[in-house]
Design a protein around this motif. Structure first.
Motif, PDB file in Angstrom:
ATOM      1  N   GLU A   1       0.962  -1.185   0.036  1.00  0.00           N
ATOM      2  CA  GLU A   1       0.021   0.382  -0.035  1.00  0.00           C
ATOM      3  C   GLU A   1       1.242   1.396   0.376  1.00  0.00           C
ATOM      4  N   LEU A   2       2.386   1.612   0.856  1.00  0.00           N
ATOM      5  CA  LEU A   2       2.563   1.926   0.012  1.00  0.00           C
ATOM      6  C   LEU A   2       2.975   2.913  -0.924  1.00  0.00           C
ATOM      7  N   PRO A   3       3.689   2.631  -1.493  1.00  0.00           N
ATOM      8  CA  PRO A   3       3.846   3.791  -2.793  1.00  0.00           C
ATOM      9  C   PRO A   3       2.391   4.682  -3.675  1.00  0.00           C
ATOM     10  N   ASP A   4       1.442   3.672  -2.879  1.00  0.00           N
ATOM     11  CA  ASP A   4       0.321   3.978  -3.354  1.00  0.00           C
ATOM     12  C   ASP A   4      -0.016   5.761  -2.847  1.00  0.00           C
ATOM     13  N   ILE A   5       0.255   5.835  -1.504  1.00  0.00           N
ATOM     14  CA  ILE A   5      -0.172   6.625  -0.839  1.00  0.00           C
ATOM     15  C   ILE A   5       1.116   7.526  -0.834  1.00  0.00           C
ATOM     16  N   ARG A   6       2.708   7.198  -1.713  1.00  0.00           N
ATOM     17  CA  ARG A   6       3.054   7.796  -1.694  1.00  0.00           C
ATOM     18  C   ARG A   6       3.283   9.369  -2.652  1.00  0.00           C
ATOM     19  N   ARG A   7       2.412   8.126  -3.463  1.00  0.00           N
ATOM     20  CA  ARG A   7       1.639   9.314  -4.913  1.00  0.00           C
ATOM     21  C   ARG A   7       1.565  10.069  -4.927  1.00  0.00           C
ATOM     22  N   ARG A   8       1.031  10.458  -3.413  1.00  0.00           N
ATOM     23  CA  ARG A   8      -0.469  12.004  -3.370  1.00  0.00           C
ATOM     24  C   ARG A   8       0.904  13.096  -2.166  1.00  0.00           C
ATOM     25  N   ILE A   9       2.315  12.546  -2.162  1.00  0.00           N
ATOM     26  CA  ILE A   9       2.663  13.362  -1.599  1.00  0.00           C
ATOM     27  C   ILE A   9       3.882  13.637  -2.401  1.00  0.00           C
ATOM     28  N   GLY A  10       4.288  14.575  -2.758  1.00  0.00           N
ATOM     29  CA  GLY A  10       5.140  15.661  -3.443  1.00  0.00           C
ATOM     30  C   GLY A  10       6.844  15.982  -3.252  1.00  0.00           C
ATOM     31  N   ILE A  11       7.762  15.624  -3.235  1.00  0.00           N
ATOM     32  CA  ILE A  11       8.439  15.809  -2.227  1.00  0.00           C
ATOM     33  C   ILE A  11       9.918  15.980  -3.284  1.00  0.00           C
ATOM     34  N   VAL A  12      10.343  17.800  -2.529  1.00  0.00           N
ATOM     35  CA  VAL A  12      11.297  17.659  -2.652  1.00  0.00           C
ATOM     36  C   VAL A  12      13.177  17.573  -1.819  1.00  0.00           C
ATOM     37  N   PHE A  13      14.074  16.509  -2.721  1.00  0.00           N
ATOM     38  CA  PHE A  13      14.477  16.447  -1.472  1.00  0.00           C
ATOM     39  C   PHE A  13      16.165  17.312  -1.841  1.00  0.00           C
ATOM     40  N   GLN A  14      16.928  17.132  -0.359  1.00  0.00           N
ATOM     41  CA  GLN A  14      18.062  18.186  -0.946  1.00  0.00           C
ATOM     42  C   GLN A  14      19.060  17.423  -1.656  1.00  0.00           C
ATOM     43  N   ASP A  15      18.834  16.612  -2.086  1.00  0.00           N
ATOM     44  CA  ASP A  15      20.200  15.863  -3.003  1.00  0.00           C
ATOM     45  C   ASP A  15      19.728  15.659  -4.570  1.00  0.00           C
ATOM     46  N   PHE A  16      18.332  16.362  -4.703  1.00  0.00           N
ATOM     47  CA  PHE A  16      18.330  16.250  -6.083  1.00  0.00           C
ATOM     48  C   PHE A  16      17.416  15.108  -6.509  1.00  0.00           C
ATOM     49  N   ARG A  17      18.330  13.915  -6.481  1.00  0.00           N
ATOM     50  CA  ARG A  17      17.621  12.661  -6.757  1.00  0.00           C
ATOM     51  C   ARG A  17      17.318  12.846  -7.848  1.00  0.00           C
ATOM     52  N   LEU A  18      18.055  13.241  -9.105  1.00  0.00           N
ATOM     53  CA  LEU A  18      17.196  13.006 -10.248  1.00  0.00           C
ATOM     54  C   LEU A  18      18.311  12.092 -10.887  1.00  0.00           C
ATOM     55  N   LEU A  19      17.471  11.332 -12.086  1.00  0.00           N
ATOM     56  CA  LEU A  19      18.455  10.332 -12.382  1.00  0.00           C
ATOM     57  C   LEU A  19      19.282  10.655 -13.788  1.00  0.00           C
ATOM     58  N   ASP A  20      20.353   9.971 -14.131  1.00  0.00           N
ATOM     59  CA  ASP A  20      21.013  10.730 -14.832  1.00  0.00           C
ATOM     60  C   ASP A  20      20.717  10.206 -16.120  1.00  0.00           C
ATOM     61  N   HIS A  21      20.615   9.305 -16.424  1.00  0.00           N
ATOM     62  CA  HIS A  21      20.271   8.345 -17.541  1.00  0.00           C
ATOM     63  C   HIS A  21      19.136  10.012 -18.484  1.00  0.00           C
ATOM     64  N   LEU A  22      18.362  10.631 -17.723  1.00  0.00           N
ATOM     65  CA  LEU A  22      17.148  11.417 -17.970  1.00  0.00           C
ATOM     66  C   LEU A  22      17.516  12.443 -18.554  1.00  0.00           C
ATOM     67  N   THR A  23      16.823  12.678 -19.241  1.00  0.00           N
ATOM     68  CA  THR A  23      17.113  14.588 -19.845  1.00  0.00           C
ATOM     69  C   THR A  23      16.312  15.609 -18.493  1.00  0.00           C
ATOM     70  N   THR A  24      16.223  16.530 -18.581  1.00  0.00           N
ATOM     71  CA  THR A  24      16.141  17.870 -17.883  1.00  0.00           C
ATOM     72  C   THR A  24      14.570  17.124 -17.782  1.00  0.00           C
ATOM     73  N   PHE A  25      13.474  17.577 -19.803  1.00  0.00           N
ATOM     74  CA  PHE A  25      12.315  16.959 -19.467  1.00  0.00           C
ATOM     75  C   PHE A  25      11.680  15.675 -18.602  1.00  0.00           C
ATOM     76  N   GLU A  26      12.427  14.358 -19.193  1.00  0.00           N
ATOM     77  CA  GLU A  26      12.321  13.357 -18.643  1.00  0.00           C
ATOM     78  C   GLU A  26      12.049  13.249 -17.441  1.00  0.00           C
ATOM     79  N   ASN A  27      12.982  13.719 -16.183  1.00  0.00           N
ATOM     80  CA  ASN A  27      13.061  13.759 -14.578  1.00  0.00           C
ATOM     81  C   ASN A  27      11.849  13.945 -14.890  1.00  0.00           C
ATOM     82  N   VAL A  28      11.702  15.476 -15.374  1.00  0.00           N
ATOM     83  CA  VAL A  28      10.357  16.084 -14.593  1.00  0.00           C
ATOM     84  C   VAL A  28       9.541  15.211 -14.706  1.00  0.00           C
ATOM     85  N   ALA A  29       9.265  14.971 -15.922  1.00  0.00           N
ATOM     86  CA  ALA A  29       8.340  14.584 -16.323  1.00  0.00           C
ATOM     87  C   ALA A  29       7.682  12.576 -15.805  1.00  0.00           C
TER      88      ALA A  29
END
Length: 219
Positions: free
Chosen positions: A73-101
């Motif tokens: 059940e945890l993933p469904d609950i977490r999808r309702r929460i947006g979070i901005v981490f201090q260490d960003f946690r962007l995926l290196d293999h995705l472009t800016t557009f792909e990360n945001v999308a």
């Protein structure tokens, strides 16, 4: 939306880092979380995002007792929460557009239905010319703005932001605060963790102040 009752948290056998936290976060509310370094702000955010379990006490999120949630059940609950981490946690293999999308892709939306929306948001946060760039060539401030855009793109019910303006200049910090305020006006509850007193003074909002593991609330 969120309810804490006598929540305590400790890591291992050490002393409690959070002590007897009792408070509520209502739907469509806006609050700042502040306090000195080491006060426990990041630990509190991790509890709110369900990345940690409390040592004692009760946490309720969206009307559910988090202790009773199954791992499935945890993933469904977490999808309702947006979070901005201090260490960003962007995926290196995705472009800016792909990360945001990415949150929209997880929700099953087709790119044709969200391309204009993502592009407009990236322009609004000053990344219109970095849409196709990969994280390794972005500055710290650009990564931070991409992380913020990713957190808000799906219009979550609850947004957590950990020092979201820490790597940007004061002008852009004000612009990002406006983004959070507009998201709040559209129905999202917002909690921003920050040391920036000047930023908090720009908007009349509730303040949650952590000191020595205890929470003081100023409405």
């Amino acid at each position: 939306m969120v309810r804490f009752e006598n929540v305590g948290l400790r890591y291992g056998p050490g002393p409690e880092v959070l002590k007897d936290l009792t408070f509520r976060i209502d739907p469509n509310s806006f609050q700042f979380l502040t306090g000195p370094s080491g006060a426990g702000k990041t630990s509190l955010l991790r509890l709110l995002f369900l990345a940690l379990k409390p040592t004692r006490g009760l946490i309720g999120v969206f009307g559910r007792d988090t202790a009773a949630l199954t791992r499935a059940e945890l993933p469904d609950i977490r999808r309702r929460i947006g979070i901005v981490f201090q260490d960003f946690r962007l995926l290196d293999h995705l472009t800016t557009f792909e990360n945001v999308a990415l949150p929209l892709r997880v929700l099953g939306r087709e790119e044709a239905n969200y391309r204009a929306e993502v592009t407009e948001l990236l322009r609004w946060v000053g990344l219109g010319d970095r849409i196709h760039a990969f994280p390794k060539v972005l500055s710290g401030g650009e990564k931070q703005r991409a992380a913020i855009a990713r957190a808000v793109i799906s219009r979550p019910e609850f947004l957590l932001a950990d020092e979201p303006t820490g790597n940007v200049d004061p002008h852009l910090a004000k612009r990002l605060l406006r983004l959070f305020i507009e998201l709040h006006k559209s129905g999202t509850s917002v909690l921003i963790a920050t040391h920036d007193i000047a930023l908090m003074d720009l908007y009349d909002a509730r303040r949650l102040v952590l000191a020595d593991g205890r929470l003081h609330i100023y409405d």
